[in-house]
Design a protein around this motif. Structure first.
Motif, PDB file in Angstrom:
ATOM      1  N   HIS A 140       0.823  -1.217   0.000  1.00  0.00           N
ATOM      2  CA  HIS A 140       0.000   0.000   0.000  1.00  0.00           C
ATOM      3  C   HIS A 140       0.855   1.264   0.000  1.00  0.00           C
ATOM      4  CE1 HIS A 140      -3.422  -2.451   0.330  1.00  0.00           C
ATOM      5  NE2 HIS A 140      -3.531  -2.547   1.643  1.00  0.00           N
ATOM      6  N   ASN A 182       3.777   1.859  -1.548  1.00  0.00           N
ATOM      7  CA  ASN A 182       4.316   2.282  -2.838  1.00  0.00           C
ATOM      8  C   ASN A 182       3.390   3.309  -3.475  1.00  0.00           C
ATOM      9  OD1 ASN A 182       6.425   0.446  -2.564  1.00  0.00           O
ATOM     10  ND2 ASN A 182       6.354  -0.106  -4.732  1.00  0.00           N
ATOM     11  N   TYR A 183       3.945   4.159  -4.326  1.00  0.00           N
ATOM     12  CA  TYR A 183       3.113   5.185  -4.952  1.00  0.00           C
ATOM     13  C   TYR A 183       3.646   5.539  -6.333  1.00  0.00           C
ATOM     14  CZ  TYR A 183       6.705   8.671  -3.769  1.00  0.00           C
ATOM     15  OH  TYR A 183       7.878   9.371  -3.685  1.00  0.00           O
ATOM     16  N   HIS A 184       2.768   6.140  -7.120  1.00  0.00           N
ATOM     17  CA  HIS A 184       3.111   6.560  -8.484  1.00  0.00           C
ATOM     18  C   HIS A 184       2.408   7.880  -8.785  1.00  0.00           C
ATOM     19  CE1 HIS A 184       5.109   2.744  -9.297  1.00  0.00           C
ATOM     20  NE2 HIS A 184       4.171   2.226  -8.533  1.00  0.00           N
ATOM     21  N   HIS A 222      -0.264  11.671  -5.571  1.00  0.00           N
ATOM     22  CA  HIS A 222       0.361  10.381  -5.285  1.00  0.00           C
ATOM     23  C   HIS A 222      -0.714   9.289  -5.322  1.00  0.00           C
ATOM     24  CE1 HIS A 222       3.523  13.030  -4.057  1.00  0.00           C
ATOM     25  NE2 HIS A 222       4.294  12.065  -3.614  1.00  0.00           N
ATOM     26  N   ASN A 223      -0.661   8.453  -6.325  1.00  0.00           N
ATOM     27  CA  ASN A 223      -1.573   7.319  -6.427  1.00  0.00           C
ATOM     28  C   ASN A 223      -0.960   6.153  -5.658  1.00  0.00           C
ATOM     29  OD1 ASN A 223      -3.523   8.526  -8.274  1.00  0.00           O
ATOM     30  ND2 ASN A 223      -1.843   8.500  -9.752  1.00  0.00           N
ATOM     31  N   MET A 224      -1.583   5.815  -4.526  1.00  0.00           N
ATOM     32  CA  MET A 224      -0.972   4.863  -3.611  1.00  0.00           C
ATOM     33  C   MET A 224      -1.150   3.424  -4.087  1.00  0.00           C
ATOM     34  SD  MET A 224       0.313   7.039  -1.643  1.00  0.00           S
ATOM     35  CE  MET A 224       1.117   5.813  -0.597  1.00  0.00           C
ATOM     36  N   CYS A 248       8.967   2.848  -8.502  1.00  0.00           N
ATOM     37  CA  CYS A 248       9.057   2.989  -7.047  1.00  0.00           C
ATOM     38  C   CYS A 248       9.824   1.811  -6.458  1.00  0.00           C
ATOM     39  CB  CYS A 248       7.660   3.048  -6.432  1.00  0.00           C
ATOM     40  SG  CYS A 248       7.655   3.358  -4.657  1.00  0.00           S
TER      41      CYS A 248
END
Length: 420
Positions: free
Chosen positions: A157, A159-161, A169-171, A284
């Motif tokens: 959960h 990590n993000y992009h 930040h899309n988790m 990531c």
């Protein structure tokens, strides 16, 4: 009520003792512990004693129970909680209470609650922080492994992009993307593979590496390529010691492109740097492995940080929601952390096991607190069974379950092992 528990008095001073628990208060719960998984954090606590941030300064005079990866049954409920919990309920505990900003936690800081005990008193702050978690599964050992599993859930959960041109930040990992797990067939790596191929946000491609052929083969026999494919994941195991250029080898498996998500499961400088080299655009890197060396460092390509949006995160635990997710997935049979377990023992094995934990090979050491039993590797059951019918039957049961610990093995042990 009397309890038997392993208590910490100071650096390297652990003692298995029997003593009386105080009378139950209206805001407390009396519980029976069935299983506890020994964590490296317990080793650190006993080696540091009062110098540990979670261990009280007066531990020599007020010893604390150790163990924080435990599962059991409620015995008696104080009146304050009688509408929410009842006798016979199975439970696990999120030890990171964060109660009023305190670092105090079960297994480190309390006199009457810890996993390496027969009976405990759960203090009201555990319930106030909603950290007494219901467990509806059949096997107690899975409840014990919910805490380490939650660390893996939390890592996924965390990590993000970031979509180019935005600052959002899309988790989580990239769903349908590519993911690599480096040094990934140790006990926590196995748990990560299990969660990755069974969770609701999966990569399309998962590459798992190690340099130990036997461990890779064991992982591949437990979490098969076919099972992963049935869940929409193309799984590949790679022995990087057999490649002259591991980065190229892994890139080729991802059609020459960098990976969206890379997890580093060992605090080894070349492995961290390999992970950095494997990242694709907006990649990531999750440094999951916790180093004991406070000066540990590795190089990272900051050209790619700037121009390819590479980034890094590190997680050292899961939150209560992560633990709930772990417990619920176990209860539904979606994940099975049994692959983490390599040794079984009784309460009388805790002191020696905890003190010597870094020297004992294998994965998780699972303790059943109501029994007396030397710490024994599952792989040694068959040999011990030549002289002991108890271990002979355990070996047969484990063989039926692909060499893994199981609900069947637990039930046989609890029924037939010598009581503590």
């Amino acid at each position: 009520m009397k309890t038997k528990a392993v208590r910490l008095y100071g650096k390297g001073d652990l003692r298995l003792e029997e003593f009386e628990l105080p009378a139950l208060k209206e805001g407390e719960i009396l519980a029976r512990i069935v299983s506890d998984s020994i964590c490296m954090s317990s080793y650190k606590a006993q080696s540091q004693g009062a110098d540990h941030k979670r261990v009280p300064d007066n531990v020599a005079d007020n010893p604390v129970m150790i163990g924080h990866e435990f599962c059991g049954e409620i015995v008696e409920v104080g009146s304050r909680w009688s509408s929410k919990f009842k006798s016979g309920d199975r439970f696990s505990i999120q030890p990171a209470l964060n109660y009023k900003g305190s670092l105090d936690a079960p297994g480190y800081s309390y006199q009457y609650i810890g996993g390496d005990a027969t009976y405990i008193i759960i203090p009201e702050e555990v319930m106030e922080m909603d950290c007494l978690l219901p467990y509806k599964g059949d096997a107690f050992f899975m409840g014990s492994l919910a805490e380490p599993m939650s660390c893996l859930v939390g890592a996924m959960h965390a990590n993000y992009h970031i979509k180019q041109g935005t600052y959002i930040h899309n988790m989580g990992i990239v769903e349908g993307g590519s993911m690599a797990v480096l040094a990934g067939v140790g006990p926590m790596g196995l748990g990560l593979i299990d969660y990755t191929i069974h969770c609701d946000k999966r990569p399309a491609r998962l590459v798992v590496t190690d340099i130990d052929k036997a461990r890779l083969e064991r992982a591949a026999s437990i979490y098969t390529v076919e099972e992963a494919a049935a869940n929409g994941v193309e799984l590949t195991y790679v022995n990087t010691s057999e490649s002259d250029d591991p980065v190229k080898t892994l890139m080729d498996l991802n059609k020459g492109a960098g990976f969206d998500d890379v997890f580093v499961m060992a605090p080894v400088k070349p492995v961290v740097e390999q992970g950095d080299a494997l990242l694709g655009k907006d990649g990531c890197l999750n440094f999951f492995a916790g180093p004991s060396n406070t000066d540990f460092s590795a190089s990272m390509n900051f050209y790619d940080v700037h121009y390819a949006a590479h980034h890094i995160v590190g997680t050292s635990g899961g939150n209560t929601d992560d633990m709930r997710e772990s417990l619920e997935m176990m209860s539904r049979g979606e994940i099975n952390p049994a692959a983490m377990i390599t040794h079984i023992g009784g309460l009388d094995a805790v002191v020696e096991t905890t003190i010597n934990l870094p020297k004992i090979p294998g994965g998780k050491k699972l303790i059943y607190t109501g029994i007396s039993m030397d710490l024994t590797a599952i792989a040694d059951f068959e040999e011990k069974g030549k002289a002991d019918p108890f271990f002979k039957e355990l070996a047969v049961i484990c063989d039926r379950n692909n060499g893994l610990w199981s609900t069947e093995a637990e039930q046989y042990l609890l029924k037939n092992a010598k009581n503590i």
